[in-house]
Design an enzyme around this catalytic site. Structure first.
Site, mmCIF file in Angstrom:
data_model
loop_
_atom_site.group_PDB
_atom_site.id
_atom_site.type_symbol
_atom_site.label_atom_id
_atom_site.label_comp_id
_atom_site.label_asym_id
_atom_site.label_seq_id
_atom_site.Cartn_x
_atom_site.Cartn_y
_atom_site.Cartn_z
ATOM 1 N N SER A 17 -25.301 -9.826 20.161
ATOM 2 C CA SER A 17 -26.302 -10.715 20.762
ATOM 3 C C SER A 17 -26.755 -10.256 22.144
ATOM 4 O O SER A 17 -27.645 -10.858 22.739
ATOM 5 C CB SER A 17 -25.723 -12.126 20.881
ATOM 6 O OG SER A 17 -24.642 -12.112 21.801
ATOM 7 N N LYS A 18 -26.137 -9.207 22.664
ATOM 8 C CA LYS A 18 -26.434 -8.817 24.047
ATOM 9 C C LYS A 18 -27.709 -7.962 24.138
ATOM 10 O O LYS A 18 -28.225 -7.494 23.139
ATOM 11 C CB LYS A 18 -25.243 -8.062 24.643
ATOM 12 C CG LYS A 18 -23.975 -8.910 24.712
ATOM 13 C CD LYS A 18 -24.196 -10.177 25.533
ATOM 14 C CE LYS A 18 -22.916 -10.932 25.827
ATOM 15 N NZ LYS A 18 -22.200 -11.422 24.644
#
Ligand SMILES: Cc1ncc(COP(=O)(O)O)c(C=O)c1O
Length: 481
Positions: free
Chosen positions: A227-228
């Site tokens: 998700s980064k």
């Protein structure tokens, strides 16, 4: 424009029915590098420490280490070393040490900086749980300090007030891509002789007066979880200017191998409990390609954040923290990881959780951030980190009655329980039209808030269930892949 439209929560048509898409930006470059690694049977290439010049290699910068002979793999295989070298060059630190997660990276960096059992580490009340639990790994003690109401990062005054004779380090978290006040925190650290470790998991590419987040303290940590901003599936990076921290970190992530030389003193060996925290070669191959996209993916998030900022301005009950960039004349460059607005119940006339419920019914994935302050997790409230006897708080190395209680950090609690509105979908592949839907839905709910107020009693069961089990986002509103 939306006045007198029926709200979806009250039986009307949702403003948006299509789920928001969630997928990282990946392409042929990632494919080529991963395929090449597979074809070359390059999955780890780790070799222990048979080399007499280990000490010398441990002290090499990441740029130097990439040129090591091909058979020497204590510092990782070719992709790991290339990723480290490229990351170090991009971020402006001589040493970059790839690890398998930011969580392990935080623990390693603290231990590498000689933060030991019984030492206190000041950490903000709001972050992902790992920022606090990683401190416990080597039996150090998290001490929670309140945050600034506009950046959500450590409030320097609260940090100063939390210092005791046992304080050894400050773990600064650059939350949601905002930057903590590094000037003030740096002064406090200097005055009290404290180590600064930056958790920049959510802020790769953010800058404070020309220097990248992660390079402003003694060591910095990044996360490459999917998700980064840039990702390798799972993964992380430690960066540092300090050769001793780099040397010790390289040992800790590699089983502590090589430290048992006869000349080493107990102090040299302390905290070098070795683990396997290595980043796999396939992940590093993806990381090389992702790093090349870092500015592009960050610009994508910033563009969408700007669209939201403009669209949500002047809506009654939606407060927008000032843009760090604009306020500082571009000296502080935030990289929005997601977009945070603040709910103002007095101005809007309805409570935050009812507003969120109505917005979600319109098809907008919005949440309140983390479920609670980190010190309100049972691990801390009950002090049950390692068994039920209160370790490490009750251990000989500490043995202090440190209190973790609700009310400890009022600003953090008010943000989490009353104000935060986290809009998660500013990253690729979300478009300007997606942002327009978010703004439209906010307007629709605000324009029709009187109807919502009238129905408040009917909605009370739903609202109670939501407020009780407050979670980040409704998974039904997301579409993966
Ligand atoms: C601020 C912060 N610190 C640490 C972590 C942990 O990262 P990882 O999942 O790579 O261990 C995260 C992950 O969400 C984070 O947001």
């Amino acid at each position: 424009m939306y006045k007198d439209s029926e709200l979806a929560l009250l039986g009307g048509q949702p403003l948006r029915e299509q789920p928001f898409r969630v997928e990282p930006m990946v392409g042929t470059r990632e494919e080529e590098l991963v395929l090449a690694a597979i074809r070359e049977c390059n999955f780890s290439r780790y070799i222990g420490s048979p080399n007499p010049s280990l000490e010398q290699h441990l002290r090499q910068t990441s740029a130097e280490a990439v040129k090591l002979e091909d058979y020497w793999h204590f510092l990782g295989g070719p992709n790991v070393r290339e990723f480290a070298s490229a990351f170090a060059a991009k971020i402006g630190a001589p040493f970059a040490i790839p690890v398998n997660s930011a969580t392990s990276g935080i623990s390693v960096a603290l231990a590498a900086a000689r933060v030991s059992a019984g030492d206190e580490v000041i950490v903000p009340a709001i972050s992902y749980t790992a920022s606090a639990t990683a401190i416990l790994m080597f039996n150090s003690i998290p001490v929670f300090a309140d945050v600034d109401p506009l950046t959500f990062c450590l409030n320097p005054d609260a940090v100063e007030a939390a210092i005791t004779p046992r304080t050894k380090a400050i773990l600064v978290v650059h939350l949601v891509g905002n930057l903590a006040n590094m000037e003030a925190l740096g002064k406090i650290a200097k005055k009290h002789g404290l180590v600064i470790i930056e958790d920049a998991a959510q802020a790769p590419g953010a800058k404070w007066k020309g220097k990248y987040a992660g390079t402003l303290g003694d060591a910095g940590i990044f996360s490459f979880q999917q998700s980064k901003n840039i990702m390798t599936g799972e993964g992380g990076m430690i960066v540092t200017h300090n050769v001793e921290i780099a040397r010790r970190a390289r040992l800790i992530i590699n089983h502590g191998e090589g430290v048992m030389s006869s000349e080493a003193s107990a102090r040299d060996l302390a905290d070098i409990v070795g683990f396997n925290f290595r980043l796999p070669e396939l992940c590093a191959a993806i990381g090389i390609a992702q790093l090349e996209r870092m500015d592009e993916v960050n610009d994508w998030r910033s563009r969408n954040a700007d669209t939201l900022r403009n669209g949500l301005a002047n809506i009654p009950g939606i407060d927008l923290p000032p843009s760090l960039r604009a306020e500082s004349n571009n000296e502080i460059v935030d990289v929005p990881h997601l977009f945070v607005a603040l709910h103002n119940a007095e101005t809007m006339g309805i409570d935050r959780d009812l507003f969120i419920l109505a917005l979600r019914a319109e098809g907008i994935p919005v949440g309140t951030g983390y479920a609670r302050c980190m010190y309100e997790n049972p691990l801390f409230l009950k002090k049950i980190a390692f068994g039920e006897e209160g370790s490490p708080w009750s251990d000989k190395a500490y043995n202090v009655d440190r209190e973790y209680v609700p009310g400890l950090c009022p600003v953090a609690e008010s943000l989490l329980y009353k104000k935060f509105l986290w809009f998660y979908h500013i990253a690729y592949p979300s478009t300007e039209e997606d942002m327009d839907d978010i703004v439209g839905a906010v307007r629709k709910v605000v324009d029709n808030r009187q109807a919502l107020l009238k129905a408040k009693d009917i909605l009370s069961a739903e609202l109670g269930a939501y407020s009780q089990g407050r979670i980040g986002v409704d998974p039904k509103q997301l579409k993966t892949g």
